[in-house]
Design a protein around this motif. Structure first.
Motif, PDB file in Angstrom:
ATOM      1  N   GLU A  92      -4.008 -15.422  -7.952  1.00 35.45           N
ATOM      2  CA  GLU A  92      -4.301 -14.731  -6.698  1.00 35.45           C
ATOM      3  C   GLU A  92      -5.788 -14.479  -6.543  1.00 35.45           C
ATOM      4  N   VAL A 130      -2.349 -10.846  -2.235  1.00 31.46           N
ATOM      5  CA  VAL A 130      -1.381  -9.762  -2.108  1.00 31.46           C
ATOM      6  C   VAL A 130      -2.103  -8.502  -1.673  1.00 31.46           C
ATOM      7  N   ASN A 168       4.590  -4.559  -0.023  1.00 32.36           N
ATOM      8  CA  ASN A 168       3.473  -5.496  -0.098  1.00 32.36           C
ATOM      9  C   ASN A 168       3.774  -6.768   0.672  1.00 32.36           C
ATOM     10  N   LEU A 170       2.628 -11.003   0.939  1.00 37.39           N
ATOM     11  CA  LEU A 170       2.113 -12.118   0.163  1.00 37.39           C
ATOM     12  C   LEU A 170       1.619 -13.191   1.121  1.00 37.39           C
TER      13      LEU A 170
END
Length: 179
Positions: A92, A130, A168, A170
């Motif tokens: 990420e 994220v 959250n 993504l």
């Protein structure tokens, strides 16, 4: 450590002179709003030591970000492995800037340099991002750098306490995707 340069920024290794402004950022409730508890000086110093060790070990991680024209440290940007226990895996991208650096396009500029490094140097096929579902500023950066979100990928962060930090989103970007 490999440095990245953009028109206005240098992404570089961490220096002792970064510790004080980094600690101030991590003690700022606005900077930490979507991240959780404020961090102590000891915690921020330990994070830098961890960033440096991880970068040396894998060839990527969190760069310190400075403004080229002034040399001012303004935060960090980089790549990290997705934590174990998450409902997905991969690498990420992330960033965190001091409030004085917000609204100037620095996050987008740094993130584009990091994406290029991830795809061109590390030859990653996909990079993830994220953030909390309420962090619209970071989501806007994700969109500006060509990342896309599928609401089916949204998740509850298993490490976050109940409340606004748990939901959250993504975002993804595949190698070769256009901005």
């Amino acid at each position: 450590m490999y440095e990245l340069h953009t028109d206005r920024l240098t992404l570089r290794g961490w220096r002792d002179s970064d510790l004080e402004p980094w600690a101030a950022m991590n003690a700022d409730p606005e900077v930490r709003k979507h991240l959780g508890d404020l961090l102590t000086r000891e915690q921020t110093d330990a994070s830098v030591a961890r960033f440096q060790a991880e970068f040396e070990q894998r060839g990527y991680g969190w760069w310190a970000v400075e403004v080229r024209a002034t040399g001012e440290f303004i935060g960090f940007a980089g790549l990290d492995r997705v934590d174990d226990g998450m409902p997905f895996s991969g690498v990420e991208i992330g960033w965190r800037l001091a409030r004085t650096a917000w609204g100037k396009g620095y996050a987008t500029e740094a993130a584009l340099a990091v994406l290029a490094y991830g795809f061109d140097t590390l030859e990653l096929s996909e990079i993830l991002a994220v953030t909390t579902s309420t962090n619209m500023r970071s989501q806007a950066v994700m969109r500006r750098i060509g990342m896309t979100r599928d609401p089916a990928d949204d998740f509850e962060d298993p490490e976050a306490p109940e409340g606004p930090l748990r939901p959250n989103v993504l975002f993804r970007r595949a190698c070769g995707a256009r901005v």
